[in-house]
Design an enzyme around this catalytic site. Sequence first.
Site, PDB file in Angstrom:
ATOM      1  N   GLY A  18      31.153  39.760  -1.019  1.00  0.00           N
ATOM      2  CA  GLY A  18      32.170  38.692  -1.566  1.00  0.00           C
ATOM      3  C   GLY A  18      31.267  38.187  -2.607  1.00  0.00           C
ATOM      4  O   GLY A  18      31.694  37.442  -3.639  1.00  0.00           O
ATOM      5  N   SER A  49      30.373  25.738  -1.439  1.00  0.00           N
ATOM      6  CA  SER A  49      30.322  27.164  -1.685  1.00  0.00           C
ATOM      7  C   SER A  49      29.460  27.547  -2.657  1.00  0.00           C
ATOM      8  O   SER A  49      29.868  27.204  -3.897  1.00  0.00           O
ATOM      9  CB  SER A  49      31.725  27.887  -2.017  1.00  0.00           C
ATOM     10  OG  SER A  49      31.497  28.959  -2.260  1.00  0.00           O
ATOM     11  N   GLN A  76      28.910  30.273  -3.763  1.00  0.00           N
ATOM     12  CA  GLN A  76      29.627  31.463  -4.670  1.00  0.00           C
ATOM     13  C   GLN A  76      30.542  30.852  -5.755  1.00  0.00           C
ATOM     14  O   GLN A  76      30.406  31.176  -6.909  1.00  0.00           O
ATOM     15  CB  GLN A  76      30.527  32.244  -3.787  1.00  0.00           C
ATOM     16  CG  GLN A  76      29.602  33.004  -2.827  1.00  0.00           C
ATOM     17  CD  GLN A  76      30.593  34.037  -1.655  1.00  0.00           C
ATOM     18  OE1 GLN A  76      31.451  33.984  -2.024  1.00  0.00           O
ATOM     19  NE2 GLN A  76      29.789  34.876  -1.095  1.00  0.00           N
ATOM     20  N   ASP A 109      25.781  31.188   7.161  1.00  0.00           N
ATOM     21  CA  ASP A 109      25.599  32.842   7.608  1.00  0.00           C
ATOM     22  C   ASP A 109      24.899  33.019   9.062  1.00  0.00           C
ATOM     23  O   ASP A 109      24.792  34.136   9.490  1.00  0.00           O
ATOM     24  CB  ASP A 109      24.805  33.602   6.599  1.00  0.00           C
ATOM     25  CG  ASP A 109      25.711  33.871   5.412  1.00  0.00           C
ATOM     26  OD1 ASP A 109      26.859  33.475   5.417  1.00  0.00           O
ATOM     27  OD2 ASP A 109      24.982  33.916   4.234  1.00  0.00           O
ATOM     28  N   ARG A 141      27.247  41.079  10.536  1.00  0.00           N
ATOM     29  CA  ARG A 141      26.535  39.835  11.236  1.00  0.00           C
ATOM     30  C   ARG A 141      26.822  40.055  13.002  1.00  0.00           C
ATOM     31  O   ARG A 141      26.144  39.407  13.699  1.00  0.00           O
ATOM     32  CB  ARG A 141      26.660  38.524  10.684  1.00  0.00           C
ATOM     33  CG  ARG A 141      25.948  38.545   9.400  1.00  0.00           C
ATOM     34  CD  ARG A 141      25.887  36.976   8.787  1.00  0.00           C
ATOM     35  NE  ARG A 141      25.535  37.066   7.422  1.00  0.00           N
ATOM     36  CZ  ARG A 141      24.668  37.436   6.932  1.00  0.00           C
ATOM     37  NH1 ARG A 141      23.534  37.749   7.196  1.00  0.00           N
ATOM     38  NH2 ARG A 141      24.702  37.461   5.367  1.00  0.00           N
TER      39      ARG A 141
HETATM   40  C1  S3P Z   1      26.273  33.378  -0.642  1.00  0.00           C
HETATM   41  C2  S3P Z   1      27.224  32.113  -0.395  1.00  0.00           C
HETATM   42  C3  S3P Z   1      27.590  31.792   0.928  1.00  0.00           C
HETATM   43  C4  S3P Z   1      27.063  32.802   1.928  1.00  0.00           C
HETATM   44  C5  S3P Z   1      27.393  34.315   1.521  1.00  0.00           C
HETATM   45  C6  S3P Z   1      26.061  34.215   0.429  1.00  0.00           C
HETATM   46  C7  S3P Z   1      25.782  33.260  -2.157  1.00  0.00           C
HETATM   47  O1  S3P Z   1      29.212  31.974   0.453  1.00  0.00           O
HETATM   48  O2  S3P Z   1      28.178  32.827   2.967  1.00  0.00           O
HETATM   49  O3  S3P Z   1      26.787  35.242   2.379  1.00  0.00           O
HETATM   50  O4  S3P Z   1      24.971  34.182  -2.216  1.00  0.00           O
HETATM   51  O5  S3P Z   1      25.989  32.629  -2.822  1.00  0.00           O
HETATM   52  P1  S3P Z   1      29.858  30.683   0.184  1.00  0.00           P
HETATM   53  O6  S3P Z   1      29.143  30.197  -1.087  1.00  0.00           O
HETATM   54  O7  S3P Z   1      31.396  31.128  -0.247  1.00  0.00           O
HETATM   55  O8  S3P Z   1      29.856  29.788   1.477  1.00  0.00           O
END
Ligand code: S3P
Length: 460
Positions: free
Chosen positions: A113, A186, A188, A338, A415
């Site tokens: 993701g 988030s 991400q 996580d 996980r």
């Molecule tokens: C991550 C952000 C998290 C996390 C993912 C890694 C990242 O997701 O759950 O495993 O590296 O930016 P979200 O930002 O969607 O919560």
Amino acid sequence: MLNQLILVTRLNSIKVMGKKIFINNENNSFKKTIWVDGDKSISIRTLLLGSQAYGKTSIENILLSEDILNSINCLKKLGIKISFIKKQCFIHGKGLNGFNYRKNIVLNAGNSGTFARLILGLLIKSPFYIKLTGDKSLSKRDFARVILPLQKIGAKFKVNNKKTLPVRIIGSNFVNPIHYLEKRGSAQCKSTVMLAALNSPGLTIIKAKKSRDHTENIFKYLDIPIVVKKKKHHDEIRIKGQKNFKSFNYKIPSDPSSCAFFVVLTLLSKNCKLIIQNVNVNQSRIGYIKILNKMGARIKIKNLRARFGEKQADLHVKSQPTLKKINCPSSLNSNLIDEFLILFLAAAKAKGVSSFSNLGELDKKESPRLKLGSKLLNQLGIKTRLTKDSIKIFGNPSISLKKTINIKNYYKDHRIFMTSVIAAFTFGGKWKIDDIDSYKSSFPSFLNIIKKLGLKFKII
Ligand code: S3P
């Protein structure tokens, strides 16, 4: 070819012939020092930023997991040369927007993701439609969260009504620096907009609920014009776009999320001591250590040092036979997003009823982890009370299972697999756990470390 081979050989370093892992082995005792694989979030960010730098970037200790292998393959399809000498990764960047765009490029992000969402930010100027796909689990996840801000910046999308993969993105010559409000916590979403900001003229301004800040840190490390104002509940980030930056050298610390499995294994086992070296202890990633310490663990962070704009340290952990219940403050949720599954397991052995709330985001991960975390505990005989965004866990410190536990149909979530393995070594009973290949997406050394600790399992 040779590089591919090195990666593939590493990924297969434990030969997995069958489908299930069998564990019947409680009461282990170990006193060891271990090293855990490189941080996944930072590995993906160094690859993406190396692809936009001018010249040859060198990355040590990059995570060699399936998520990263897929990320590398996608960047190669965009014309970026990536090579390895032993385990050192070299990225031959051609500057900002230096991708070699062609018609009909298909990028497969596999299970990642993070890569899938972040790469969309860098495609903001693509002159052709690029198709982004993923595996079954990633194809169920929401992409509206990054499509909406990227549309405002100038990208166009062809996508289904649910806004899930596959999506097709085409960029624009007229990229807008936007004001973006990130409300989910988030990293991400925040990072996707930050990467798009690299190609935007003028100032992008982001008001973001607190979440991991590795993109901010690496921007600062690379002298990309960024100003971050940390407020109590959110951060304000200002990025000036269109400034090229030079290639860089980086050494990636160990992933604290991977360490969490071994931290909890040590706490829940008897007479154990563990030192984990060179761990990323960025404050936005060690929420689980704070929570476990509030529960009575005495995890120590030693030898703290600053490296590459991040904090690293060694973790010292000892068995803790009596953990206490926790009422987990939801302000910490993004800092341990996580680690909830493995924390739920610790709560299942703690004295009293623990509660975790505001967890809607947890059901949007590689699997619906809030529901499945509860299902897993119920399978062990632990009572839970679940709502659509919260869980109460009725801990039982004296639990010692005698029955056979069969773990299957958990969406091949890496996980959940690793949490189940730790449960198998700490809750008693005979365990058969499916989806054995899943851990390789994030933590390929997981079973090797279990072996190194002297814990026994069989794969049939
Ligand atoms: C991550 C952000 C998290 C996390 C993912 C890694 C990242 O997701 O759950 O495993 O590296 O930016 P979200 O930002 O969607 O919560």
